[in-house]
Design a protein around this motif. Structure first.
Motif, short mmCIF file in Angstrom:
data_model
loop_
_atom_site.label_atom_id
_atom_site.label_comp_id
_atom_site.label_asym_id
_atom_site.label_seq_id
_atom_site.Cartn_x
_atom_site.Cartn_y
_atom_site.Cartn_z
N LYS A 29 12.89 32.33 12.28
CA LYS A 29 12.97 33.39 11.27
C LYS A 29 13.36 34.73 11.90
O LYS A 29 13.98 35.57 11.28
N GLY A 30 13.00 34.92 13.16
CA GLY A 30 13.11 36.23 13.78
C GLY A 30 14.50 36.68 14.14
O GLY A 30 14.83 37.85 13.98
N TYR A 31 15.34 35.76 14.61
CA TYR A 31 16.65 36.24 15.07
C TYR A 31 17.58 36.60 13.93
O TYR A 31 18.25 37.63 14.05
N PRO A 32 17.77 35.86 12.79
CA PRO A 32 17.27 34.52 12.52
C PRO A 32 18.18 33.46 13.12
O PRO A 32 19.33 33.74 13.45
N GLY A 33 17.64 32.26 13.26
CA GLY A 33 18.44 31.15 13.78
C GLY A 33 18.03 30.71 15.17
O GLY A 33 18.55 29.75 15.69
N MET A 34 17.11 31.43 15.81
CA MET A 34 16.56 31.00 17.09
C MET A 34 17.66 30.87 18.15
O MET A 34 17.96 29.80 18.65
N ALA A 35 18.25 31.99 18.50
CA ALA A 35 19.39 32.00 19.42
C ALA A 35 18.98 31.58 20.83
O ALA A 35 17.81 31.59 21.20
N GLU A 36 20.00 31.25 21.64
CA GLU A 36 19.78 30.81 23.02
C GLU A 36 19.72 32.02 23.96
O GLU A 36 20.59 32.24 24.80
N VAL A 37 18.67 32.80 23.79
CA VAL A 37 18.51 34.01 24.60
C VAL A 37 17.23 33.97 25.43
O VAL A 37 16.84 34.96 26.03
N GLY A 38 16.58 32.80 25.44
CA GLY A 38 15.30 32.69 26.13
C GLY A 38 15.38 32.78 27.64
O GLY A 38 14.42 33.18 28.29
N ASN A 39 16.53 32.41 28.21
CA ASN A 39 16.69 32.52 29.66
C ASN A 39 17.14 33.94 30.01
O ASN A 39 18.24 34.18 30.50
N MET A 40 16.25 34.89 29.78
CA MET A 40 16.55 36.30 30.03
C MET A 40 17.00 36.51 31.48
O MET A 40 16.35 36.03 32.41
N GLY A 41 18.10 37.23 31.64
CA GLY A 41 18.51 37.60 32.99
C GLY A 41 17.46 38.50 33.64
O GLY A 41 16.78 39.27 32.97
N LEU A 42 17.32 38.40 34.94
CA LEU A 42 16.29 39.16 35.64
C LEU A 42 16.68 40.63 35.79
O LEU A 42 17.87 40.97 35.71
N PRO A 43 15.71 41.51 36.01
CA PRO A 43 16.03 42.93 36.21
C PRO A 43 16.94 43.09 37.42
O PRO A 43 16.68 42.50 38.48
N PRO A 44 18.01 43.90 37.29
CA PRO A 44 18.95 44.08 38.41
C PRO A 44 18.26 44.52 39.70
O PRO A 44 18.66 44.11 40.79
#
Length: 579
Positions: free
Chosen positions: A446-461
């Protein structure tokens, strides 16, 4: 004519088999395409459900693939009718192809049920096209066979093989860490995708192709033959022959998609190091055909299965090598010989059991398809996590994670949504170190919506510059099957649906304990209730059109993210229309 054929009443005869006004009109309209009269007399009409689209590059070669399916259908005495359905391509479609998976499944279901066909061939490839077409077909329950488009050839960069998707994540992190230049990054672009086909890593497309084969819905070797290999077209031809035979055998999808087939698929997913997205898609397919499948089954069935396929992103090789090494039948043979295949007697669409299909499958390379006693990962089963942060579950892929982070306690660094993450992660003053846990909210169904593939967040530079390669990351989002890292996904209920993830604040301590399937936010129950009550007062503005329908009716990740009104098999019966 065989006795079996005598007893089968063709569904298409309800349209074409009557000598009245309706039969006249149905046949007459079809004849404007130059179809001779005898094609309507006692022949199975086979639908070819095609997700071809130039905006779905994985499936852009399907016009040619369909022609080979047609040859097989005609050879076997059937008549092919090709039809298009919504093609939800992962690479171009915004905000995410997952948003339209259910829409595509509705298109497929209504197209199959409402049209004169006795069976259907599903042409699938890109991530969501495989589950969407199987979901739609399962709700109708005709004889059905899956033909996948196949993976693209190995990518090439600096004389070495690179994997589609996986290379992007790796190279982008290297740019941010200052290890390579932007010019070097851009030079990889053309070499990564150099032929027709889906991602050549064990991403979601390859995973779902393997799931379709391990479920028994495709012919052996369907999952791995490269898209441009002539054997892909031979398989399409043979699938066309087989689907006609399935009509006369009345081998409908419900006779193949049994609980046993799903348990085999769960175990195979662990063996291949498959994508976490399979958890959601298999649940949705099972829901359509009426098979009970729960999140806990991934632990009960998959736990203890070694990952024996050495493929990116978990390992070294790509789908070309996987096929040349023996493909999925080789994996299933290894599993069977070690008594690790739960149900070798499960039926498949070629009329044989999966055990019979794979008992003598050749294995040409023990590096790619490893022996059971020399696995890539000792236990590759998807890890199901529960606790006060995920009361209805969350998932983690052990074969893509760092062993030293599988049991970890750290302070939360919180991002309220994906935009907040993009803005905050690059802040050089961000209070974060390698022991922190990155938490992102409001990226679920519901939140995105659609549950995008963004869970593998890139690490802080600033941590990448120090040489840090992995951190624990937690969200209610999904992750591309081509991605990697110690990433907790599909937290349910999601933050937007009032889930505990929404209560996390900067500095909170979180414990991840994969060995004990635990994900715990270290605050009291009273504090959790107070925080969630404060969040409940926040109202999101309404969306428009299909997005609002999605938000109103989508189920949570542990339930497969299907629409509540689509779960179940509605069958192939359709009211007869009188002109």
């Amino acid at each position: 004519m065989s006795e079996t054929k005598k007893t089968i009443k063709l569904r298409s005869a309800e349209w074409f088999g009557t000598q009245d006004k309706n039969g006249f009109m149905y046949r007459s309209w079809m004849k404007n395409q130059g179809i001779p009269d005898h094609e309507f007399r006692g022949k199975p009409i086979i639908g070819i459900c095609n997700t071809w689209s130039e905006l779905t590059p994985c499936n852009a070669h399907f016009r040619q693939l369909a022609e080979h399916v047609k040859k097989g259908i005609l050879e076997a005495g059937g008549y092919p009718v090709e039809f298009p359905v919504f093609s939800n391509g992962e690479s171009n479609l915004r905000p995410t192809a997952m948003l339209t998976r259910n829409l595509a499944s509705m298109d497929v279901e209504e197209s199959i049920r409402g049209n004169p066909m006795d069976a259907v061939v599903l042409l699938v490839g890109c991530d969501k096209t495989t589950p969407a077409l199987l979901m739609g077909a399962a709700s109708v329950d005709l004889p059905t066979i899956v033909v996948t488009g196949g993976p693209m050839l190995n990518g090439k960069l600096n004389g070495k093989d690179i994997g589609s998707g996986t290379a992007v994540w790796q190279l982008h992190e290297q740019v941010k860490a200052g290890e390579i230049t932007m010019h070097q990054f851009m030079s990889a672009e053309a070499g990564m995708s150099r032929s027709a086909g889906t991602c050549n890593t064990m991403g979601t497309a390859s995973t779902m192709a393997c799931m379709a084969e391990s479920l028994g819905t495709s012919l052996p070797h369907n999952a791995a033959i490269p898209a441009v290999d002539a054997r892909r077209y031979v398989l399409a031809h043979m699938s066309g022959i087989r689907i006609v035979e399935m009509v006369w055998e009345d081998l409908r999808l419900s006779k193949v998609l049994k609980r046993e087939n799903f348990e085999n698929a769960i175990r195979v997913n662990a063996a291949i190091g498959g994508s976490t997205n399979a958890v959601i898609h298999l649940k949705a397919i099972a829901g359509r055909i009426g098979v009970p499948l729960e999140l806990e089954d991934w632990t009960k069935v998959g736990k203890g299965m070694p990952t024996i396929v050495d493929l990116m992103p978990s390992g070294r090789y790509l789908m070309e090598e996987f096929y040349y090494a023996g493909g999925l039948p080789g994996v299933i043979r290894r599993m069977g010989e070690a008594n690790l295949l739960p149900h070798p007697d499960a039926l498949t669409v070629n009329g044989k059991t999966i055990g019979e299909n794979c008992a003598e499958a050749p294995i040409y390379n023990d590096e790619v398809i490893r022996k059971i006693d020399n696995p890539l990962i000792a236990d590759g089963g998807i890890c199901i996590l529960r606790g006060n942060l995920a009361p209805r579950g969350a998932v983690l892929k052990p074969s893509a994670a760092s062993p030293h982070l599988m049991q970890h306690r750290g302070k939360a660094v919180v991002f309220e949504n994906f935009d907040h993450y993009k803005e905050r992660i690059i802040d050089p003053d961000l209070d974060v170190d390698e022991n922190s846990i990155l938490v992102m909210k409001n990226c679920g169904p519901k939140g995105y919506p659609g549950m995008a593939e963004v869970g593998n967040m890139g690490l802080p530079p600033k941590l990448l510059a120090k040489g840090i390669k992995d951190m624990v990351r937690i969200s209610d989002a999904r992750m591309s099957g081509t991605a990697y890292g110690t990433v907790v996904l599909h937290v349910a209920p999601e933050a937007m649906a009032g889930g505990p993830l929404g209560a996390v604040k900067d500095g909170d301590w979180i414990e991840l304990d994969c060995a004990n399937n635990k994900l715990q936010l270290e605050i009291s129950d009273e504090e959790m209730k107070a925080r969630l009550a404060a969040r409940a007062a926040q109202q999101e503005p309404p969306k428009s059109g299909y997005q609002q329908l999605y938000i109103d009716h989508v189920l949570q990740a542990d339930e497969g993210c299907d629409f509540d009104f689509l779960v179940g098999c509605r069958g192939s019966a359709v009211p007869r229309h009188s002109h």
